[in-house]
Design a protein around this motif. Structure first.
Motif, PDB file in Angstrom:
ATOM      1  N   ILE A 120      41.866  36.682  31.332  1.00 61.13           N
ATOM      2  CA  ILE A 120      40.796  37.385  30.210  1.00 61.13           C
ATOM      3  C   ILE A 120      39.645  36.758  30.518  1.00 61.13           C
ATOM      4  CG2 ILE A 120      40.571  37.838  28.001  1.00 61.13           C
ATOM      5  CD1 ILE A 120      42.266  40.035  29.122  1.00 61.13           C
ATOM      6  N   ALA A 121      39.921  35.077  30.394  1.00 63.15           N
ATOM      7  CA  ALA A 121      38.518  34.374  30.304  1.00 63.15           C
ATOM      8  C   ALA A 121      37.607  34.638  31.591  1.00 63.15           C
ATOM      9  CB  ALA A 121      38.900  33.034  30.296  1.00 63.15           C
ATOM     10  N   LYS A 122      38.277  34.764  32.737  1.00 64.80           N
ATOM     11  CA  LYS A 122      37.564  34.944  33.820  1.00 64.80           C
ATOM     12  C   LYS A 122      37.065  36.293  33.838  1.00 64.80           C
ATOM     13  CE  LYS A 122      40.305  32.081  37.286  1.00 64.80           C
ATOM     14  NZ  LYS A 122      41.246  32.423  38.284  1.00 64.80           N
ATOM     15  N   ALA A 123      37.365  37.283  33.438  1.00 69.82           N
ATOM     16  CA  ALA A 123      36.813  38.532  32.963  1.00 69.82           C
ATOM     17  C   ALA A 123      35.532  38.844  32.165  1.00 69.82           C
ATOM     18  CB  ALA A 123      38.035  39.706  32.771  1.00 69.82           C
ATOM     19  N   LEU A 124      35.939  37.737  30.945  1.00 70.77           N
ATOM     20  CA  LEU A 124      34.840  37.694  30.074  1.00 70.77           C
ATOM     21  C   LEU A 124      33.681  36.864  30.599  1.00 70.77           C
ATOM     22  CD1 LEU A 124      36.880  36.883  26.982  1.00 70.77           C
ATOM     23  CD2 LEU A 124      35.858  39.227  27.665  1.00 70.77           C
ATOM     24  N   CYS A 125      33.825  35.998  31.394  1.00 68.77           N
ATOM     25  CA  CYS A 125      32.785  35.220  32.286  1.00 68.77           C
ATOM     26  C   CYS A 125      31.931  36.226  33.018  1.00 68.77           C
ATOM     27  CB  CYS A 125      33.389  34.046  32.839  1.00 68.77           C
ATOM     28  SG  CYS A 125      33.746  32.639  31.635  1.00 68.77           S
ATOM     29  N   ALA A 126      32.572  36.930  33.802  1.00 68.00           N
ATOM     30  CA  ALA A 126      32.058  37.935  34.652  1.00 68.00           C
ATOM     31  C   ALA A 126      31.139  38.993  33.864  1.00 68.00           C
ATOM     32  CB  ALA A 126      32.990  38.438  35.688  1.00 68.00           C
ATOM     33  N   LYS A 146      30.735  40.886  22.990  1.00 67.60           N
ATOM     34  CA  LYS A 146      30.121  42.024  23.900  1.00 67.60           C
ATOM     35  C   LYS A 146      30.931  42.057  24.974  1.00 67.60           C
ATOM     36  CE  LYS A 146      26.006  43.562  26.154  1.00 67.60           C
ATOM     37  NZ  LYS A 146      24.512  43.391  26.304  1.00 67.60           N
ATOM     38  N   ALA A 147      31.318  41.086  25.610  1.00 65.87           N
ATOM     39  CA  ALA A 147      32.214  40.968  26.837  1.00 65.87           C
ATOM     40  C   ALA A 147      33.547  41.300  26.454  1.00 65.87           C
ATOM     41  CB  ALA A 147      32.262  39.697  27.443  1.00 65.87           C
ATOM     42  N   ILE A 148      34.273  41.163  25.456  1.00 64.13           N
ATOM     43  CA  ILE A 148      35.485  41.830  24.906  1.00 64.13           C
ATOM     44  C   ILE A 148      35.332  43.251  24.986  1.00 64.13           C
ATOM     45  CG2 ILE A 148      37.484  41.796  23.029  1.00 64.13           C
ATOM     46  CD1 ILE A 148      36.634  38.772  22.672  1.00 64.13           C
ATOM     47  N   ALA A 149      34.392  43.662  23.961  1.00 63.25           N
ATOM     48  CA  ALA A 149      34.411  45.170  24.034  1.00 63.25           C
ATOM     49  C   ALA A 149      34.119  45.830  25.272  1.00 63.25           C
ATOM     50  CB  ALA A 149      32.955  45.426  23.278  1.00 63.25           C
ATOM     51  N   GLU A 150      33.295  45.115  26.355  1.00 64.08           N
ATOM     52  CA  GLU A 150      33.151  45.836  27.568  1.00 64.08           C
ATOM     53  C   GLU A 150      34.412  45.995  28.525  1.00 64.08           C
ATOM     54  OE1 GLU A 150      30.524  44.673  31.645  1.00 64.08           O
ATOM     55  OE2 GLU A 150      29.643  44.080  29.754  1.00 64.08           O
ATOM     56  N   ILE A 151      35.053  44.743  28.493  1.00 64.26           N
ATOM     57  CA  ILE A 151      36.311  44.794  29.201  1.00 64.26           C
ATOM     58  C   ILE A 151      37.359  45.942  28.923  1.00 64.26           C
ATOM     59  CG2 ILE A 151      35.875  42.525  30.261  1.00 64.26           C
ATOM     60  CD1 ILE A 151      38.246  41.525  28.732  1.00 64.26           C
ATOM     61  N   ARG A 152      37.366  46.154  27.468  1.00 60.21           N
ATOM     62  CA  ARG A 152      38.171  46.804  26.926  1.00 60.21           C
ATOM     63  C   ARG A 152      37.849  48.382  27.101  1.00 60.21           C
ATOM     64  NH1 ARG A 152      42.853  47.015  24.542  1.00 60.21           N
ATOM     65  NH2 ARG A 152      42.170  48.080  22.850  1.00 60.21           N
TER      66      ARG A 152
END
Length: 264
Positions: free
Chosen positions: A55-61, A238-244
């Motif tokens: 999850i952290a890697k996805a948020l960083c991306a 914003k990144a959490i919302a995006e990957i969701r």
């Protein structure tokens, strides 16, 4: 104290500074425990693995951050953030009022209840009523990871049990396996995936109800940042919302779990 740093792969980003466009990435250091499977742990090759890590890697991306991980023992993980050893904590940290006094949190990225685990050979039923459960368990030794919401909950709601704190959840599970404690309490998913579904947990099982008291268990697991670091907190939200929204979260969820860990 062991501290291992793992660099994430760089993701190209375009930054705008002073109106001029140029390639730039914000460097973010992420603190994690590395001892809480299946959420975060170090594999046999010495690499960080787990749901939190992916999850952290996805948020960083998604946020176009250049991130690296810093492994920190749980007892010192918030002090390490405050001391600027890293910029954010991604380590299954529950969002609680007490922690909000010293750090800020993003929105949740998952939410699961706590449970007890016992040996299958132990004939025990735990009532749903907490006061009645405390009386039923009076005198029993209950293992729990130190400085967690689960320890706080046990101390507040189960005054008649003997609480045995451990530095890591793995240590608590090991002592349960060896008969040194009668029960352990922890996050239900951590217990299921990190213990019950492993060879070491084959003779153990959940017992009693789910525990999810917002006063103690909080509002789910979030990412902790230093007080006032709104730029980072909002970027991560914003990144959490995006990957969701784009399916990335579900892909990671389905790799690690056979249910929706995000919760209600």
């Amino acid at each position: 104290m062991r501290k291992l740093v793992f660099a994430l792969a760089a993701v190209a980003a375009l930054g705008l500074v002073g109106g001029a466009a140029h390639a730039e990435m914000k460097k973010v250091r992420i603190g994690t425990e590395g001892a809480y499977p299946p959420f975060n742990y170090i594999d046999q090759a010495g690499k960080l693995q787990g749901f939190d890590i992916e999850i952290a890697k996805a948020l960083c991306a998604a946020a176009k951050f250049d991130c690296e991980f810093v492994v920190q023992d749980w007892d010192g993980i918030i002090p390490g953030l405050i001391a600027k050893k890293y910029d954010a904590i991604v380590a299954s940290m529950s969002i609680t009022a007490k922690r909000k006094e010293v750090v800020d949190f993003t929105d949740k990225y998952y939410n699961t209840p706590a449970k007890f685990v016992k040996a299958k050979s132990l004939k025990l039923e735990i009532p749903d009523d907490v006061a009645a459960a405390d009386k039923k368990l009076a005198g029993m030794r209950v293992g729990v990871q130190r400085a967690t919401i689960h320890e706080n909950y046990l101390r507040a709601k189960f005054p008649d049990v003997e609480i045995v704190p451990y530095a890591t959840q793995d240590e608590a599970n090991l002592d349960l396996s060896n008969g040194r404690v009668d029960l352990v309490m922890a996050d239900s998913v951590a217990l299921s995936e990190g213990f019950l579904k492993t060879p070491a947990g084959k003779d153990f099982e959940f017992v009693g109800p789910d525990y999810n008291d917002p006063k103690y268990h909080g509002d789910g697991a979030g990412i902790a940042v230093r007080k006032g670091d709104d730029e980072l907190r909002l970027a991560l939200n914003k990144a959490i919302a995006e990957i969701r929204a784009n399916g990335t979260y579900k892909k990671i969820n389905d790799k690690w779990f056979d249910f929706d860990v995000y919760g209600k």
